[in-house]
Design an enzyme around this catalytic site. Sequence first.
Site, PDB file in Angstrom:
ATOM      1  N   ASP A   1      44.942  26.024  74.236  1.00 16.68           N
ATOM      2  CA  ASP A   1      45.880  25.177  73.502  1.00 16.68           C
ATOM      3  C   ASP A   1      45.148  24.392  72.412  1.00 16.68           C
ATOM      4  O   ASP A   1      44.063  23.858  72.644  1.00 16.68           O
ATOM      5  CB  ASP A   1      46.526  24.200  74.501  1.00 16.68           C
ATOM      6  CG  ASP A   1      47.657  23.395  73.897  1.00 16.68           C
ATOM      7  OD1 ASP A   1      48.655  24.015  73.505  1.00 16.68           O
ATOM      8  OD2 ASP A   1      47.538  22.162  73.799  1.00 16.68           O
TER       9      ASP A   1
ATOM     10  N   GLU B   1      29.883  35.886  82.288  1.00 16.49           N
ATOM     11  CA  GLU B   1      29.257  35.867  83.628  1.00 16.49           C
ATOM     12  C   GLU B   1      30.116  36.606  84.645  1.00 16.49           C
ATOM     13  O   GLU B   1      29.671  36.939  85.731  1.00 16.49           O
ATOM     14  CB  GLU B   1      29.118  34.423  84.130  1.00 16.49           C
ATOM     15  CG  GLU B   1      28.048  33.628  83.435  1.00 16.49           C
ATOM     16  CD  GLU B   1      28.190  32.142  83.794  1.00 16.49           C
ATOM     17  OE1 GLU B   1      28.824  31.805  84.821  1.00 16.49           O
ATOM     18  OE2 GLU B   1      27.686  31.316  83.007  1.00 16.49           O
TER      19      GLU B   1
HETATM   20  C1  NOJ Z   1      50.693  23.686  71.511  1.00 16.56           C
HETATM   21  C2  NOJ Z   1      51.664  24.021  72.590  1.00 16.56           C
HETATM   22  O1  NOJ Z   1      52.093  25.344  72.422  1.00 16.56           O
HETATM   23  C3  NOJ Z   1      52.776  23.011  72.477  1.00 16.56           C
HETATM   24  O2  NOJ Z   1      53.880  23.351  73.271  1.00 16.56           O
HETATM   25  C4  NOJ Z   1      52.231  21.649  72.813  1.00 16.56           C
HETATM   26  O3  NOJ Z   1      53.236  20.682  72.626  1.00 16.56           O
HETATM   27  C5  NOJ Z   1      51.046  21.294  71.902  1.00 16.56           C
HETATM   28  N1  NOJ Z   1      50.124  22.374  71.774  1.00 16.56           N
HETATM   29  C6  NOJ Z   1      50.283  20.101  72.425  1.00 16.56           C
HETATM   30  O4  NOJ Z   1      49.591  20.439  73.596  1.00 16.56           O
END
Ligand code: NOJ
Length: 553
Positions: free
Chosen positions: A206, A248
């Site tokens: 993310d 790993e």
């Molecule tokens: C991207 C994620 O896909 C989204 O849903 C989220 O709100 C933001 N990152 C923050 O983590």
Amino acid sequence: MTDAPWWRDAVCYQVYVRSFADADGDGLGDLAGVRSRLPYLAGLGVDAVWLTPFYRSPQRDHGYDVADHRDVDGLFGTLADFDAMLGTAHELGLRVIIDIVPNHTSDDHAWFQEALAAGPGSAARDRYLFRNGRGRGGSLPPNNWRSVFGGPAWTRLPEGSDREWYLHLFDSTQPDLNWRNGEVVGEFESILRFWLDRGVDGFRIDVAHGLFKAAGLPDGTSRGLVTAFWNQPEVHHVYRRWHRVLAEYDGDRMAIAEAWAPDAEAMAQYIRRDELQQAFNFRWLEAAWSAAAFRRVIEETFAAVDPVGASPTWVLSNHDVVREVTRYGGGRQGLERSKAATLTMLAMPGSAYLYQGTELGLPQVDVPEEARQDPTWLRGGGTGRDGCRIPLPWSGSEPPYGFGPGAGVKTWLPLPASWAELSVAAQETDPASTLSFLRRALASRRRVLAGLGQQVRLPRGSPGVLVIEREPGFTCVLNCGSRSHRLGAYGDLLIASAHEDQVAGGVLPPDTAAWFTRPSAVPANLLSARLGRRTVNAHEKGGGPTDVFSTDL
Ligand code: NOJ
């Protein structure tokens, strides 16, 4: 070709866990629900699933606010439920990718609570980005950065405490971590190992482009604001380390970056040989419905990934964007375009990511204001993402369409009263449904595309029409124009996104895509597929220069 890692050409299905399937009847999807529906996904013909966050979390951003990275939230089940789900997936031959959220934690995370208690200058605060304010009494934020979700990117500690500010690029309940702190670096490697040891096949990272902020946290200018906190060069050191952690383990474990980079070249930086295996390529998702635009996306993608020796990925939607049926105009036209774009994307070398509900042709839903839950809406940062996160309709004639056990359960977002015909059960037995189409497309992809080279040629032809060729003898044609297109002599029709009879007769209607293969290029058993052996013998049109791109690993 055969020693390519599993992920190179994988079709990966994104499960938005809250909205996929509810086993315990609380109106919210869970891991047992996912497990119970894995045979459906195996039957659909995908290779892998990506699960959105199910960790312990106060759910202010629906799980992207993690309070404990090593535990499952009670809403979604237990670690044992996770293990059972993973075991079933592996038995069915499905790989499992999980989300990891390294840019920020929840404000409920033990580290943030410790930081609040420990006070300014402490080691606990150094794991986050605390700063003094500017102006008289420090009453102004430390810099002018804005949150992606709307409003300022800084929140001040409450009256009565030391009154520092902390940075949050997203919601105020999602404080950003300080990736210049060694403890943060070590902790995330340990979290990766925790899940790798349990057997996950990979990670979706993310906000992969956001971990580092420009040193000194300088003000941004209106043009330069984003460059102060996205895609900083230091982030690549982290992914080189993660590459070594993944290596790993056996089984070609992988990671894919969610990195919204300014261009394909910046995206490709994340997938250099010693970094991550994949990065989401959002170009197609951002492109308008146009053969020229799609062609540019393909050209730019290969021009960027080839030099770093990586393979491409393709994405048309996810839980953060308006569903493609609606983006492409809605109604019947939007659905036909969405099917055509999906078929075209699936013709490409590399890996395709499908968002849950694409196989059902779900449109974006206009969620009533009182039911909305997305923090981007609540913070005034946009129209909100709830409309693409509606629970899946599985069966039955009224909401919640078998989303969970029992009738009358209130789902976390309401399902529209008009979705009976879109349910899995309604579509499963209808050979003309979107679901049946996607199943056929994925079956054909498995059989044909696996034997094809990793190069594509884009011969220039009629305006509004995109032609993609792969050796030996495979052609995909997409008509984005407003008039029917007379097809060239591409060989046997394998599958069309719609209007199969017309396509078999040599005419590709608008908003339609089709795959062809020359008889010598495919095993005989393939040609007995549902469409039978129908050769298109119309006149070749167009001609002109041809571009070649290679993605050989
Ligand atoms: C991207 C994620 O896909 C989204 O849903 C989220 O709100 C933001 N990152 C923050 O983590």
